[in-house]
Design a protein around this motif. Sequence first.
Motif, short mmCIF file in Angstrom:
data_model
loop_
_atom_site.label_atom_id
_atom_site.label_comp_id
_atom_site.label_asym_id
_atom_site.label_seq_id
_atom_site.Cartn_x
_atom_site.Cartn_y
_atom_site.Cartn_z
N GLU A 18 0.95 -1.04 0.47
CA GLU A 18 -0.01 0.23 0.00
C GLU A 18 1.13 1.26 0.05
N PRO A 19 0.53 1.71 -0.83
CA PRO A 19 1.58 3.53 -0.97
C PRO A 19 1.42 3.63 0.28
N ILE A 20 0.02 4.16 0.78
CA ILE A 20 0.45 5.18 2.38
C ILE A 20 1.07 4.33 3.23
N ARG A 21 1.33 3.31 3.16
CA ARG A 21 2.04 2.46 4.17
C ARG A 21 3.90 2.52 3.42
N LEU A 22 4.30 2.41 2.34
CA LEU A 22 5.55 3.02 2.34
C LEU A 22 5.77 4.34 2.88
N ARG A 23 5.05 5.71 2.00
CA ARG A 23 5.42 7.00 3.12
C ARG A 23 5.52 6.79 4.17
N LEU A 24 4.47 5.92 5.38
CA LEU A 24 4.26 6.28 7.16
C LEU A 24 6.22 5.52 6.81
N ILE A 25 6.42 4.58 6.48
CA ILE A 25 8.00 4.13 7.04
C ILE A 25 9.35 5.00 6.45
N ASN A 26 9.22 5.45 5.12
CA ASN A 26 9.63 6.76 4.43
C ASN A 26 9.79 7.92 5.69
N LEU A 27 8.56 8.57 6.45
CA LEU A 27 8.21 9.40 6.67
C LEU A 27 8.79 8.85 8.39
N LEU A 28 9.59 8.14 8.94
CA LEU A 28 10.23 7.44 9.72
C LEU A 28 11.58 7.50 9.77
N ARG A 29 11.59 7.17 8.72
CA ARG A 29 13.37 7.26 8.16
C ARG A 29 13.64 7.80 9.53
N ASP A 30 13.78 9.40 9.55
CA ASP A 30 14.68 9.31 9.83
C ASP A 30 14.26 9.39 11.99
N GLY A 31 13.16 9.03 12.15
CA GLY A 31 12.80 9.59 13.44
C GLY A 31 11.64 9.12 13.68
N GLU A 32 11.04 9.04 14.96
CA GLU A 32 10.37 8.79 15.26
C GLU A 32 9.56 9.84 15.04
N MET A 33 7.96 9.40 14.98
CA MET A 33 7.14 10.38 15.07
C MET A 33 5.87 10.27 15.61
N SER A 34 4.70 11.32 16.26
CA SER A 34 3.61 10.58 16.99
C SER A 34 3.00 10.84 15.69
N VAL A 35 1.35 10.08 16.55
CA VAL A 35 0.19 9.82 15.08
C VAL A 35 0.07 11.06 14.26
N THR A 36 0.11 11.83 15.50
CA THR A 36 -0.17 13.84 14.98
C THR A 36 1.01 14.68 13.66
N GLU A 37 1.86 13.99 13.86
CA GLU A 37 2.64 14.33 13.14
C GLU A 37 2.40 13.83 11.46
N LEU A 38 2.08 12.26 12.23
CA LEU A 38 2.22 11.23 10.54
C LEU A 38 1.30 11.68 10.13
N THR A 39 0.04 11.45 10.90
CA THR A 39 -1.37 12.63 10.02
C THR A 39 -1.29 14.00 9.00
#
Length: 105
Positions: A18-39
Amino acid sequence: MSYEALVMIAERFRVLGEPIRLRLINLLRDGEMSVTELTRAANTSQPNVSKHLRLLTDAGVLRRDQRGNTVFYSIADQSIFRLCEVVCDSLDEQLRTKASIFAGI
């Protein structure tokens, strides 16, 4: 390879399909994020992000850490980036080959 192993491999690819899952993984590449930040960064709804984060966490790709009322996610399985690099390199090579066909026109 056993059927059970093939099922596990297919499940990993399904989770990444799923592209959105790959996007979330990519967003987390540099470190943790909150659900709000990821949204916000994924530009989609919080329920949608939460659904995909849950699937990625259940698959062992992500780790979940709740601090008070805030939930943070990070990469649990760093090998996911090697897999993505293999796929990206393969696609890059395919696209270069196709582009070279038109270079002489």
